[in-house]
Design a protein around this motif. Structure first.
Motif, short mmCIF file in Angstrom:
data_model
loop_
_atom_site.label_atom_id
_atom_site.label_comp_id
_atom_site.label_asym_id
_atom_site.label_seq_id
_atom_site.Cartn_x
_atom_site.Cartn_y
_atom_site.Cartn_z
N GLN A 1 45.56 28.06 20.07
CA GLN A 1 45.47 28.42 21.49
C GLN A 1 46.26 29.69 21.76
O GLN A 1 47.38 29.82 21.28
N ILE A 2 45.67 30.57 22.55
CA ILE A 2 46.40 31.78 22.95
C ILE A 2 46.36 31.90 24.47
O ILE A 2 45.33 31.66 25.09
N GLN A 3 47.51 32.21 25.07
CA GLN A 3 47.56 32.45 26.51
C GLN A 3 48.34 33.74 26.74
O GLN A 3 49.27 34.05 25.98
N TYR A 4 47.96 34.47 27.77
CA TYR A 4 48.59 35.75 28.07
C TYR A 4 49.39 35.67 29.36
O TYR A 4 48.92 35.13 30.36
N ILE A 5 50.59 36.20 29.32
CA ILE A 5 51.33 36.43 30.56
C ILE A 5 51.22 37.92 30.80
O ILE A 5 51.83 38.73 30.11
N ASP A 6 50.40 38.29 31.76
CA ASP A 6 50.08 39.69 31.93
C ASP A 6 50.11 40.06 33.42
O ASP A 6 49.09 40.06 34.10
N PRO A 7 51.31 40.38 33.92
CA PRO A 7 51.44 40.68 35.35
C PRO A 7 50.57 41.85 35.79
O PRO A 7 50.11 41.87 36.93
N ILE A 8 50.32 42.80 34.88
CA ILE A 8 49.51 43.95 35.26
C ILE A 8 48.09 43.50 35.62
O ILE A 8 47.52 43.94 36.62
N SER A 9 47.54 42.60 34.82
CA SER A 9 46.21 42.07 35.15
C SER A 9 46.21 41.37 36.51
O SER A 9 45.27 41.51 37.29
N SER A 10 47.27 40.63 36.78
CA SER A 10 47.36 39.95 38.08
C SER A 10 47.43 40.96 39.22
O SER A 10 46.82 40.77 40.27
N LEU A 11 48.17 42.03 38.99
CA LEU A 11 48.27 43.07 40.02
C LEU A 11 46.92 43.75 40.22
O LEU A 11 46.54 44.10 41.35
N GLN A 12 46.19 43.91 39.14
CA GLN A 12 44.87 44.54 39.26
C GLN A 12 43.92 43.66 40.05
O GLN A 12 43.05 44.15 40.76
N ARG A 13 44.10 42.34 39.93
CA ARG A 13 43.28 41.44 40.74
C ARG A 13 43.65 41.56 42.22
O ARG A 13 42.82 41.36 43.09
N ILE A 14 44.91 41.88 42.47
CA ILE A 14 45.34 42.08 43.86
C ILE A 14 44.76 43.38 44.41
O ILE A 14 44.17 43.41 45.49
N THR A 15 44.91 44.46 43.65
CA THR A 15 44.51 45.76 44.19
C THR A 15 43.00 45.86 44.40
O THR A 15 42.53 46.61 45.25
N TYR A 16 42.25 45.07 43.63
CA TYR A 16 40.80 45.05 43.84
C TYR A 16 40.48 44.78 45.30
O TYR A 16 39.56 45.33 45.86
N TYR A 17 41.25 43.90 45.91
CA TYR A 17 40.96 43.48 47.28
C TYR A 17 41.64 44.33 48.35
O TYR A 17 41.36 44.19 49.52
N LEU A 18 42.57 45.19 47.94
CA LEU A 18 43.35 45.93 48.95
C LEU A 18 42.52 47.08 49.56
O LEU A 18 41.68 47.65 48.92
#
Lengths: 206, 206
Positions: free
Chosen positions: B189-206
């Motif tokens: 199993q692999i999981q990513y902690i990637d705050p930049i991706s999360s921020l990109q999901r935010i900016t999509y909507y801004l």
């Protein structure tokens, strides 16, 4: 750019940064990439990749794949990261300190321009060139600098209160590192950095 | 516990930790919760919540909702976190240091028992009671202590190599903090902690 049904769209949007990250890895080493390559790396199907991307435009050519540089450029535009976003960080405990270090990475497209805390011992200090200001200056700062994004590194018990304040001051996107749900009004985006949840997804399969 | 079609299941599994987190917030303040309350907090529909949970058992009673303590217990069992998982941390730069601090939180169900690094200046030190060992001792340590989970805080360019090594030594789950895709074999199993991706999901909507 058609924004579909919100629930479907959220899942697709969450995959765009993954596509972008993968494309950037291939940048320089090759010119084009086919949907199957992207799919294999990320654990999706080629059909899923094509379907996701086709929601935002005609990026690839049948049998030729996607031009990597072009698709990167388009995704950056869709995700609105073809600019630098100025952010504030709330809370400068262990987690906050780690976050400030993390965002020193150049060209991430996101920059922490000020930290806010309530601890008098921290206020007035400058860490890696970023000043730590008192919480009661957050409102003015957000409004004067048109800040839209805040990173939250406050105790879980404070997270909702602090978020309410920030939204009141004009913040439109919050990335929280507290493992506490935050309820936000329509039009405000919330994202969680929650390693424990990620670990729980791992242990499910072990 | 029926494990369905892998693609559907992954999405459902990813919501279980969110349900668990929300339930824990209500623990103590009330005894039962209805699907609509869970749904409202997390931004899903009540039908979705009921459908997700029903894949794992009959937890609720029509019109009565879910018993919070019972559902927490069941989710902990499904996610296999009704025990403490011992983990190792690879890399003790800024990010690694932040991670070690993060996991000092008690009763998270996950414990870092050793750090590994290649920097001779770090090796031999102990931070918050956790020893930093040389990378070439990782194999023996993993095998002697039956470690299944590793946290990766190495430079992106090293991530795949280090992951390959760890998997070779017996690691079955990796949580990586490097913004670099890692390809893992079936069963890991692999999981990513990637705050930049999360921020990109935010900016999509801004």
């Amino acid at each position: 750019m058609p924004k579909n049904d919100r629930l479907t769209s959220d899942i697709v949007i969450s995959r765009l940064p993954q596509y972008l990250r993968t494309l950037r890895q291939f940048r320089g080493s090759k010119k084009t990439i086919i949907s199957k390559e992207l799919a294999d790396i990320l654990g999706y199907t080629a059909a899923q990749v094509r379907k996701d991307l086709s929601q935002f435009g005609e990026f690839g050519k049948q049998g030729k794949g996607y031009n990597i540089e072009y698709l990167i450029e388009q995704l950056e535009e869709i995700l609105q990261i073809n600019r630098v976003w100025k952010m504030i960080l709330i809370g400068f405990g262990n987690v906050g300190h780690g976050i400030l270090n993390y965002y020193r990475t150049p060209d991430a497209g996101f920059e922490i321009v000020s930290v806010f805390d309530i601890d008098p011992e921290l206020i007035g200090r400058e860490v890696h060139g970023v000043p730590i200001r008192p919480m009661n200056e957050a409102k003015t700062f957000i409004q004067d600098h048109h800040i839209r994004i805040a990173l939250l590194a406050v105790p879980g018990s404070e997270a909702q209160n602090v978020a309410n304040q920030l939204i009141d001051y004009g913040i439109k996107g919050i990335l929280t590192y507290a493992a506490q749900n935050i309820v936000v009004p329509e039009g405000v985006q919330i994202q969680y950095i929650d390693p424990i949840s990620s670990l729980q997804r791992i242990t499910y399969y072990l």
